[in-house]
Design a protein around this motif. Structure first.
Motif, PDB file in Angstrom:
ATOM      1  N   TYR A 659      29.656  71.993  50.871  1.00  0.00           N
ATOM      2  CA  TYR A 659      31.231  71.022  51.357  1.00  0.00           C
ATOM      3  C   TYR A 659      32.447  71.118  49.812  1.00  0.00           C
ATOM      4  N   LYS A 660      33.270  71.085  50.180  1.00  0.00           N
ATOM      5  CA  LYS A 660      34.138  71.308  48.793  1.00  0.00           C
ATOM      6  C   LYS A 660      34.202  70.018  48.466  1.00  0.00           C
ATOM      7  N   SER A 661      35.160  70.236  46.993  1.00  0.00           N
ATOM      8  CA  SER A 661      35.881  68.851  47.002  1.00  0.00           C
ATOM      9  C   SER A 661      36.675  68.733  46.953  1.00  0.00           C
ATOM     10  N   THR A 662      37.558  67.440  47.315  1.00  0.00           N
ATOM     11  CA  THR A 662      38.468  66.449  47.071  1.00  0.00           C
ATOM     12  C   THR A 662      39.884  66.584  46.685  1.00  0.00           C
ATOM     13  N   GLY A 663      39.209  67.241  45.328  1.00  0.00           N
ATOM     14  CA  GLY A 663      40.318  67.172  44.202  1.00  0.00           C
ATOM     15  C   GLY A 663      40.214  65.572  43.736  1.00  0.00           C
ATOM     16  N   LYS A 664      41.839  65.387  44.228  1.00  0.00           N
ATOM     17  CA  LYS A 664      42.133  63.705  43.883  1.00  0.00           C
ATOM     18  C   LYS A 664      41.376  63.447  45.073  1.00  0.00           C
ATOM     19  N   GLY A 665      40.671  62.072  45.015  1.00  0.00           N
ATOM     20  CA  GLY A 665      39.953  61.668  45.912  1.00  0.00           C
ATOM     21  C   GLY A 665      40.663  59.611  46.336  1.00  0.00           C
ATOM     22  N   ASN A 666      39.805  59.182  46.510  1.00  0.00           N
ATOM     23  CA  ASN A 666      39.809  57.326  47.098  1.00  0.00           C
ATOM     24  C   ASN A 666      39.858  56.510  46.029  1.00  0.00           C
ATOM     25  N   VAL A 667      40.910  55.719  46.736  1.00  0.00           N
ATOM     26  CA  VAL A 667      41.354  54.806  46.154  1.00  0.00           C
ATOM     27  C   VAL A 667      41.597  53.266  46.765  1.00  0.00           C
ATOM     28  N   VAL A 668      41.073  52.357  46.217  1.00  0.00           N
ATOM     29  CA  VAL A 668      40.557  51.312  45.833  1.00  0.00           C
ATOM     30  C   VAL A 668      40.915  49.737  45.122  1.00  0.00           C
ATOM     31  N   ASP A 669      41.418  49.544  46.240  1.00  0.00           N
ATOM     32  CA  ASP A 669      42.283  48.479  45.163  1.00  0.00           C
ATOM     33  C   ASP A 669      42.751  46.684  46.136  1.00  0.00           C
ATOM     34  N   GLY A 670      42.554  46.127  45.499  1.00  0.00           N
ATOM     35  CA  GLY A 670      42.280  44.536  46.067  1.00  0.00           C
ATOM     36  C   GLY A 670      42.585  43.674  44.578  1.00  0.00           C
ATOM     37  N   ILE A 671      42.490  41.864  45.416  1.00  0.00           N
ATOM     38  CA  ILE A 671      41.941  40.723  44.746  1.00  0.00           C
ATOM     39  C   ILE A 671      40.798  40.394  44.773  1.00  0.00           C
ATOM     40  N   GLU A 672      40.307  38.975  44.015  1.00  0.00           N
ATOM     41  CA  GLU A 672      39.146  38.775  43.754  1.00  0.00           C
ATOM     42  C   GLU A 672      39.993  37.465  43.243  1.00  0.00           C
ATOM     43  N   LEU A 673      39.288  35.668  44.404  1.00  0.00           N
ATOM     44  CA  LEU A 673      39.845  34.309  43.632  1.00  0.00           C
ATOM     45  C   LEU A 673      38.349  34.140  43.837  1.00  0.00           C
ATOM     46  N   GLU A 674      38.496  33.370  42.484  1.00  0.00           N
ATOM     47  CA  GLU A 674      36.376  32.224  43.131  1.00  0.00           C
ATOM     48  C   GLU A 674      36.996  31.189  42.299  1.00  0.00           C
ATOM     49  N   ALA A 675      36.187  29.925  42.239  1.00  0.00           N
ATOM     50  CA  ALA A 675      35.752  28.829  41.768  1.00  0.00           C
ATOM     51  C   ALA A 675      34.209  28.355  41.754  1.00  0.00           C
ATOM     52  N   SER A 676      33.432  27.903  40.865  1.00  0.00           N
ATOM     53  CA  SER A 676      31.932  27.941  41.388  1.00  0.00           C
ATOM     54  C   SER A 676      31.798  26.973  39.926  1.00  0.00           C
ATOM     55  N   GLY A 677      31.227  25.522  40.503  1.00  0.00           N
ATOM     56  CA  GLY A 677      30.863  24.930  39.770  1.00  0.00           C
ATOM     57  C   GLY A 677      30.505  23.314  39.919  1.00  0.00           C
ATOM     58  N   GLN A 678      31.476  22.481  38.965  1.00  0.00           N
ATOM     59  CA  GLN A 678      30.763  21.520  39.562  1.00  0.00           C
ATOM     60  C   GLN A 678      32.237  20.742  39.036  1.00  0.00           C
ATOM     61  N   VAL A 679      32.221  20.221  40.429  1.00  0.00           N
ATOM     62  CA  VAL A 679      34.204  18.559  40.409  1.00  0.00           C
ATOM     63  C   VAL A 679      33.799  17.577  39.562  1.00  0.00           C
ATOM     64  N   THR A 680      32.728  17.440  39.781  1.00  0.00           N
ATOM     65  CA  THR A 680      32.302  16.089  38.944  1.00  0.00           C
ATOM     66  C   THR A 680      30.947  15.907  39.155  1.00  0.00           C
TER      67      THR A 680
END
Length: 812
Positions: A659-680
C-alpha cells in the motif's frame, strides 16, 4: 454524613458556598406554577424527580430521607407550594429561594433529633441519571467527551442522550435498535450478526461502558441488551481526549443503572411477531446499614424466531452491582455483567443480487440459505470496580477498573456467493468455525476539581489510563465434509437439512494478537467571564500492537506489529452564553488512527492523522426541559492507505499486498440539527436531522454505502383528564439513497442502488394503575421492503419487515 443533591438546568458557572450564591440567578420560572404528577413512594426518589422537573437545587444529608415516604404530588404548584406538600408528615421542611433550597428537620417534630441538620455544600450540576425522569433528555453531567462533567449544553460537540424513558416507550431493546433511532447514526448489517454503526462518514469504532473503553476487534460489533442501562450517550465527532485512537465518527457510551437508596423494582413480559417472547426483572435498594450498602440485580431472557426461516434468537442478560458508602466522603462499587447471545440459523453474507444471465434476481425477501445448526455465539462477561472520594467541596478522586472476557464460537454454513440459475443451481457455500477468546483490561484514575485564577474559579480534570486487549484464535480443522458440501443444490427448495461438520482443535492457536494503549490527560474549563468559557486539553499516550501467527503445524511465523509513542492529541473548545437559554460554541481536536498496512519496502505506513472541527449553537428550552442544537462540522484525514499499483499485486513477503499513503486524504463535512426533551410535561419529542458529504483527495465521493441524509423523529403524548393513563406516540425515520458497486456474472462492475426510504413507527401505552402499564409497539408499520446493505459479496441484505410487540410492566 453523605450528601445528595439535585438540580436541573442551572447556570454553567456554578461554584460552591458563597461563591455559588453569588453566581446563581433567580429564575422567574421558580415563581410560576408548573404541573406535577409525582406518585406516592420513597421520599428520596420523589425529591429527585421534583428537583429535575422544577429546575431547582435541593441539598440535604442522605440520612434525612432514610426510610421516609411521601404521599406524592399532583396538580399545578409553584416550588414554594409544592415542597411542603411533598414533605408533609416527614418531619422535614425546606427553606431557600430562587434555585437553591435546603432541607431541615422541623423543630420538635416526631422525627426527633436536632432542630436543624448541618447544611450540605453543593458543587456543580446534577448527575445525568434518567431513570424515573419521564423525559427524553437530561441536563445533568456527562463525561463522554471531556471527562469534565459538563451538561449537554456545556459540551462543545453534538451529542444525543437516549434516556430510559425513550427506550421503554419505543421498545428499544438492543444497541442496534437504539442507534437506528439516533440522530446522525446509520446501522449497516452485513448479515444477521455483523453490524457496523456509522456517523459522519465513518464507522464508529469507539465504544464505552460507564466511560470505560469497551472496544473488541473483529467484525462482530457491540450489540448488547439495553435492560441494564440507564441511558446511552452518543458524542459525534472525534473524542481523542477520552478515547485515544479513532475516527471522527462518534463515541457510544452505555451507562449502567446504579443501586438506589430506597427499594424499587419492576418486572416485564413482552410478546411479539415471529414468536418473540421476553421477560425481565429489575430489583434495587438498600441491603444493610440504613442504606449505606445498596445493591441492584437485573436479568432478562429473550427468544424469537424471524421472518427468515431457520433463524432463531436466544439472548440472556445478567447484571449485579453492590455499592457502599465508606464514611461520609467515599463510595465504592463492584459489579458483574454477562451478555450472552446464542443465535441459530445465522446468515454469513448476503443474498445474490444478479442471476447468472445478468438480470436482477429478486430472490425472496425471506430466503435464508443457512442451516438450523449454523451459529455465531458470543458470551461476554465483565467484572468492574469503581471508587469515588470527595476530599472536600471542590476536589474529587475517581478510579475505575474493568476486566472483560468475550468468547466467540459456533459453526457457520451459508450460501452467500455465486449467481443463481433458474434450475436452483449456481450458488456456492462458505462454511467454517472461528473460535476465539478475547480479554480486555481497562483502568482509569483521575482527579477533578476547581481552582482559583485571576479572581475566578475554574474546572480541571487530570488522569491516567490504560487498556490492553489480547485475542487468541484457536487453530482448528474440519472433518466429515461430504462431496458437494460447498454448493447449494437447489436454492428454490432449500430446507437447510444438511449434516453439521466436525470442528477439531489442533491444540494450539492460529494467532495471538495484543493491542495496548496507555495515556495521561489533562483538561480544564476556564471561566474567562460569566458568559465566556474556554476548554483546553491534551492527551499524551502510546499505541502498541503485536501479532503472532502460527502455521497449521504450530510453527510460529515472524511476529509483526508496531508502536506509536509520544502521541499528542490536543482538544479545544470555546463557548459563549448568549443568554440563560442559548450558547454558541466551536471545538477542535486531532485525529490519530494507527493502520496495519505496509509499503513496497515492507515498512508500516504512518498512522492516519487529521483534524476535526465543529461550530454550533445549543439551547435549553421550555424551562430547561428540552435540549436543542445545530452544528456544522468538517474533518480531514491524511495518510489514508490505498493499494500501490507501482508494484505487482501481493508482492510482499507472505503474499501480502503493498500500500501507499495518499498524503492529503479524505474530507467529510455536513450539518446536524436536533431537539430532544419535553415540550410540556405531557409531551416528549426527539427529532434529529443530519446531512453528510464525504470525498477523497480527488474530490470523488466515498462511503457511498451510507446515506447522506438521515431524519429521525419520535414523539409521545401523555393524556390527562378523562384519558388519564393513555400515552400515544409515533415517529418517522427517513434515509436518503445509497449505493455500492458489485461484480456481475460477466465480471463487469455495476452499481446496486437502494432508494430513499421512509419508515413509520407507532406506539400506544396505557397505565392501568400505579403498578401496571401495557405498551404496544409497531415498527415499520407500512411494511416497507428495502435493503439494509448493498454490494457486500455482490449481494444484498434485506432489512426487517413490519413487527408488532405487546408488553406488560409492573412496578413495586
Amino acid at each position: 454524613m453523605s450528601s445528595l443533591w439535585l438540580t436541573a438546568g442551572l447556570s454553567s458557572a456554578l461554584l460552591v458556598g458563597d461563591a455559588y450564591a453569588e453566581t446563581a440567578s433567580t429564575s422567574s420560572s421558580q415563581q410560576a406554577r408548573k404541573s406535577y404528577d409525582i406518585p406516592a413512594g420513597p421520599l428520596e426518589s420523589a425529591l429527585n424527580r421534583f428537583g429535575r422537573e422544577a429546575g431547582i437545587l435541593l441539598s440535604f444529608p442522605t440520612d434525612a430521607t432514610a426510610g421516609a415516604r411521601t404521599d406524592g404530588l399532583s396538580g399545578n404548584y409553584s416550588v414554594e407550594e409544592a415542597l411542603p406538600l411533598l414533605l408533609r408528615g416527614t418531619g422535614l421542611e425546606a427553606s431557600g429561594s430562587g434555585n437553591t433550597f435546603v432541607l431541615r428537620k422541623v423543630a420538635g417534630s416526631a422525627a426527633g433529633g436536632d432542630a436543624q441538620l448541618p447544611e450540605v455544600k453543593v458543587m456543580g450540576l446534577a448527575d445525568a441519571t434518567t431513570e424515573g425522569s419521564g423525559s427524553y433528555t437530561t441536563t445533568g453531567q456527562v463525561s463522554t467527551s471531556t471527562k469534565l462533567g459538563l451538561s449537554p449544553r456545556e459540551t462543545p460537540q453534538s451529542m444525543t442522550i437516549v434516556t430510559r424513558q425513550r427506550m421503554e416507550e419505543m421498545g428499544l431493546q438492543t444497541l442496534s435498535e437504539t442507534m437506528q433511532a439516533t440522530t446522525g447514526i446509520f446501522v449497516n448489517a452485513n448479515d444477521t450478526e455483523r453490524i457496523t454503526y456509522n456517523a459522519r462518514g465513518y464507522s464508529v469504532t469507539n465504544f464505552q461502558v460507564d466511560g470505560m473503553l469497551n472496544t473488541y476487534g473483529g467484525s462482530l460489533k457491540t450489540n448488547g441488551d439495553n435492560v441494564i442501562y440507564d441511558r446511552i450517550e452518543v458524542v459525534r465527532g472525534a473524542t481523542g481526549l477520552t478515547t485515544g485512537a479513532g475516527d471522527p465518527s462518534a463515541t457510544i457510551n452505555q451507562v449502567r443503572k446504579r443501586p438506589t437508596r430506597e427499594f424499587q423494582g419492576n418486572a416485564a413480559v413482552r410478546i411479539g411477531s415471529h414468536h418473540m417472547r421476553r421477560g425481565e426483572i429489575d430489583l434495587s435498594g438498600p441491603l444493610a446499614y440504613d442504606g449505606k450498602i445498596r445493591g441492584r440485580f437485573v436479568a432478562a431472557r429473550q427468544k424469537a424466531d424471524s421472518f427468515r426461516p431457520l433463524y432463531k434468537e436466544d439472548r440472556t442478560v445478567l447484571y449485579g452491582i453492590l455499592e457502599a458508602d465508606i464514611g461520609r466522603d467515599t463510595v465504592v462499587a463492584v459489579g458483574y455483567e454477562q451478555q450472552k447471545s446464542d443465535p441459530r440459523g445465522v446468515t454469513w453474507g448476503t443474498v445474490p443480487y444478479w442471476n447468472s444471465d445478468g438480470s436482477v434476481a429478486n430472490l425472496p425477501r425471506n430466503l435464508n440459505l443457512s442451516t438450523p445448526w449454523a451459529s455465531w455465539n458470543i458470551d461476554e462477561k465483565k467484572t468492574f470496580a469503581t471508587l469515588e472520594h470527595n476530599f472536600n467541596d471542590s476536589w474529587r478522586l475517581r478510579a475505575a477498573a474493568t476486566h472483560s472476557d468475550r468468547r466467540q464460537d459456533g459453526s457457520l454454513y451459508f450460501g452467500y456467493g455465486g449467481y443463481p440459475n433458474a434450475d436452483g443451481s449456481g450458488i456456492f457455500v462458505a462454511y467454517g468455525s472461528f473460535p476465539s477468546d478475547e480479554k480486555m483490561d481497562v483502568f482509569d484514575i483521575n482527579l477533578d476539581g476547581k481552582y482559583g485564577l485571576f479572581g475566578r474559579r475554574h474546572d480541571v480534570v487530570m488522569g491516567i489510563g490504560s487498556s490492553e486487549r489480547k485475542s487468541i484464535s484457536d487453530s482448528v480443522y474440519y472433518d466429515g465434509i461430504p462431496a458437494g458440501y460447498d454448493v447449494i443444490p437447489d436454492w428454490s427448495n432449500w430446507t437447510g437439512n444438511i449434516p453439521q461438520f466436525d470442528v477439531i482443535s489442533r491444540g494450539f492457536p492460529s494467532s495471538i494478537s495484543k493491542i495496548k494503549q496507555q495515556a495521561s490527560y489533562v483538561a480544564t474549563r476556564l471561566n474567562i467571564s460569566d458568559p465566556l468559557k474556554v476548554i483546553v486539553g491534551v492527551r499524551y499516550g502510546t499505541y502498541e500492537t503485536r501479532t503472532q501467527n502460527y502455521s497449521t503445524t504450530g510453527v510460529a511465523a515472524t511476529p509483526s506489529g508496531y508502536k506509536n509513542s509520544g502521541v499528542l492529541t490536543p482538544y479545544a473548545g470555546l463557548l459563549y452564553d448568549i443568554d440563560d437559554q442559548w450558547t454558541v460554541y466551536t471545538s477542535y481536536t486531532d485525529i490519530f488512527q494507527p493502520q496495519n498496512y505496509r509499503d513496497k519496502n515492507n515498512e508500516i505506513l504512518d498512522p492516519v492523522v487529521g483534524k476535526s472541527y465543529e461550530i454550533g449553537i445549543k439551547g435549553e428550552l421550555f424551562d430547561k426541559n428540552m435540549n436543542v442544537s445545530a452544528a456544522v462540522f468538517r474533518s480531514n484525514k491524511d495518510n489514508v492507505a490505498e493499494i500501490d499499483d507501482s508494484v505487482p499485486p501481493n508482492s510482499l513477503p507472505g503474499n501480502a499486498q503493498a500500500y501507499k499513503s495518499t498524503g492529503k486524504g479524505n474530507v467529510v463535512d455536513g450539518i446536524e440539527l436536533e431537539a430532544s426533551g419535553q415540550v410540556t410535561k405531557q409531551w416528549n419529542l426527539s427529532a434529529g436531522y443530519s446531512h453528510t458529504r464525504s470525498r477523497n483527495n480527488k474530490g470523488e465521493p466515498i462511503n457511498t454505502v451510507i446515506p447522506r441524509s438521515l431524519l429521525r423523529v419520535f414523539t409521545s403524548y401523555h393524556f390527562n383528564g378523562d384519558w388519564e393513563g393513555l400515552t400515544l406516540g409515533g415517529g418517522i425515520s427517513l434515509q436518503s439513497s445509497f449505493w455500492n458497486t458489485a461484480r456481475k456474472p460477466d465480471n463487469s462492475m455495476s452499481r446496486i442502488d437502494q432508494g430513499s426510504v421512509t419508515l413509520v413507527n407507532l406506539m400506544a401505552s396505557y397505565k392501568f394503575n400505579k403498578q401496571w402499564t401495557g405498551t404496544l409497539n409497531v415498527n415499520n408499520a407500512l411494511d416497507k421492503h428495502y435493503y439494509g446493505r448493498v454490494g457486500f459479496y455482490n449481494g444484498v441484505h434485506h432489512a426487517e419487515p413490519r413487527s408488532i410487540s405487546l408488553g406488560l410492566r409492573t412496578t413495586f
